[in-house]
Motif scaffolding. Structure first.
Motif, mmCIF file in Angstrom:
data_model
loop_
_atom_site.group_PDB
_atom_site.id
_atom_site.type_symbol
_atom_site.label_atom_id
_atom_site.label_comp_id
_atom_site.label_asym_id
_atom_site.label_seq_id
_atom_site.Cartn_x
_atom_site.Cartn_y
_atom_site.Cartn_z
ATOM 1 N N UNK A 21 34.506 43.335 23.329
ATOM 2 C CA UNK A 21 34.148 44.567 24.044
ATOM 3 C C UNK A 21 33.038 44.308 25.061
ATOM 4 N N UNK A 22 32.071 43.486 24.700
ATOM 5 C CA UNK A 22 30.996 43.157 25.632
ATOM 6 C C UNK A 22 31.519 42.363 26.822
ATOM 7 N N UNK A 23 32.634 41.645 26.624
ATOM 8 C CA UNK A 23 33.234 40.868 27.707
ATOM 9 C C UNK A 23 34.122 41.718 28.610
ATOM 10 N N UNK A 24 34.215 43.006 28.320
ATOM 11 C CA UNK A 24 34.970 43.907 29.179
ATOM 12 C C UNK A 24 36.340 44.290 28.662
ATOM 13 N N UNK A 25 36.699 43.813 27.467
ATOM 14 C CA UNK A 25 37.968 44.206 26.859
ATOM 15 C C UNK A 25 37.778 45.494 26.059
ATOM 16 N N UNK A 26 38.893 46.071 25.658
ATOM 17 C CA UNK A 26 38.880 47.210 24.753
ATOM 18 C C UNK A 26 39.588 46.752 23.486
ATOM 19 N N UNK A 27 38.799 46.253 22.519
ATOM 20 C CA UNK A 27 39.352 45.584 21.348
ATOM 21 C C UNK A 27 39.501 46.533 20.159
ATOM 22 N N UNK A 28 40.702 46.541 19.587
ATOM 23 C CA UNK A 28 40.986 47.311 18.373
ATOM 24 C C UNK A 28 41.185 46.302 17.239
ATOM 25 N N UNK A 29 40.591 46.554 16.082
ATOM 26 C CA UNK A 29 40.598 45.593 14.988
ATOM 27 C C UNK A 29 41.232 46.186 13.741
ATOM 28 N N UNK A 110 37.829 32.994 27.499
ATOM 29 C CA UNK A 110 38.474 32.363 28.654
ATOM 30 C C UNK A 110 39.959 32.148 28.394
ATOM 31 N N UNK A 111 40.293 31.712 27.183
ATOM 32 C CA UNK A 111 41.706 31.478 26.870
ATOM 33 C C UNK A 111 42.495 32.780 26.824
ATOM 34 N N UNK A 112 41.879 33.841 26.321
ATOM 35 C CA UNK A 112 42.552 35.139 26.321
ATOM 36 C C UNK A 112 42.834 35.608 27.740
ATOM 37 N N UNK A 113 41.845 35.483 28.603
ATOM 38 C CA UNK A 113 42.050 35.891 29.993
ATOM 39 C C UNK A 113 43.162 35.076 30.650
ATOM 40 N N UNK A 114 43.204 33.774 30.354
ATOM 41 C CA UNK A 114 44.251 32.922 30.907
ATOM 42 C C UNK A 114 45.634 33.356 30.402
ATOM 43 N N UNK A 115 45.735 33.676 29.110
ATOM 44 C CA UNK A 115 47.007 34.134 28.550
ATOM 45 C C UNK A 115 47.472 35.418 29.230
ATOM 46 N N UNK A 116 46.551 36.336 29.429
ATOM 47 C CA UNK A 116 46.895 37.623 30.027
ATOM 48 C C UNK A 116 47.319 37.437 31.482
ATOM 49 N N UNK A 117 46.625 36.543 32.205
ATOM 50 C CA UNK A 117 47.028 36.274 33.592
ATOM 51 C C UNK A 117 48.423 35.668 33.637
ATOM 52 N N UNK A 118 48.703 34.733 32.742
ATOM 53 C CA UNK A 118 50.019 34.088 32.726
ATOM 54 C C UNK A 118 51.120 35.093 32.391
ATOM 55 N N UNK A 119 50.752 36.138 31.663
ATOM 56 C CA UNK A 119 51.731 37.178 31.320
ATOM 57 C C UNK A 119 51.983 38.122 32.497
ATOM 58 N N UNK A 120 51.247 37.931 33.601
ATOM 59 C CA UNK A 120 51.511 38.711 34.807
ATOM 60 C C UNK A 120 50.509 39.805 35.106
#
Length: 219
Positions: A21-29, A110-120
């Protein structure tokens, strides 16, 4: 961007949610695989961080099930298992990436952001005269900068990411204010009212008894 964390370790799960969340995501757990599967049937996420060892429905079984259902959701496996066999099992089950739990949080993000970018997903959303850039946190209407508070921007992003879909009030409240929100409060309505004044009354529709939706300008 909404993320789903599936982790049964309470301390780690809470830490992941705060950091993301601090990195700018909206995380649900959530803490078990079945709860995650049920949630994925109802709600939209950009990626999932998934543990292997979970109570009930384990992580690999959950992953195989959503892939069998046709889901292309980016999935990052985060687990204490670190053998080559464990990695192969994860990738064979449909994982997009694999990290051990000792990984630095910056690498995970960083890896999450890369995955999301690769998903379009590139972080920019356009709907008629409304445009939003999630990476720079800039929103415009007819090319003019919108002066939005942090909560107003987050609310607009949540709505625009699912343009044309009705998002339940409870889901918006949890995303904006956390799980310990006061359900009797009218704070959400205040933000909705303020946002309407800035993007245009007709663009943000209330569906009584359900939630809110941004009208698709193309419809």
């Amino acid at each position: 961007m909404r993320l789903l964390i599936v982790e049964d370790d309470a301390q780690l799960g809470a830490s992941l949610q705060v950091a993301l969340n601090e990195a700018g995501f909206n995380a649900h757990w959530v803490m078990d695989g079945q709860a995650a599967y049920d949630l994925l049937q109802r709600e939209h996420f950009r990626a999932m961080v998934l543990d292997i060892t979970l109570p009930g429905l384990d992580g690999l079984t959950l992953l195989k099930q959503i892939r069998a259902d046709g889901s292309s959701l980016p999935v990052l496996m985060l687990t204490a298992r670190d053998t080559t066999r464990d990695k192969v099992m994860c990738f064979d089950s449909g994982a997009d990436d694999f990290l051990v739990k000792t990984t630095d949080m910056e690498e995970l993000i960083a890896r999450l952001r890369a995955l999301i970018r690769r998903a379009g997903y590139v972080g920019r959303i356009q709907n008629g005269d409304l445009a939003l850039d999630a990476d720079t946190r800039v929103a415009t209407r007819n090319g003019q900068l919108l002066n939005l508070s942090r909560k107003e921007f987050d609310l607009l992003q949540l709505l625009m990411e699912e343009t044309g879909q009705v998002i339940p009030r409870g889901r918006l409240e949890e995303a904006l204010f956390g799980p310990n929100r006061n359900g009797e409060s009218n704070v959400l309505e205040v933000h909705i009212h303020n946002l309407r004044q800035k993007i245009g009354e007709a663009r943000l529709r209330t569906v009584r008894g359900v939630g809110y939706t941004i009208i698709n300008a193309a419809s």
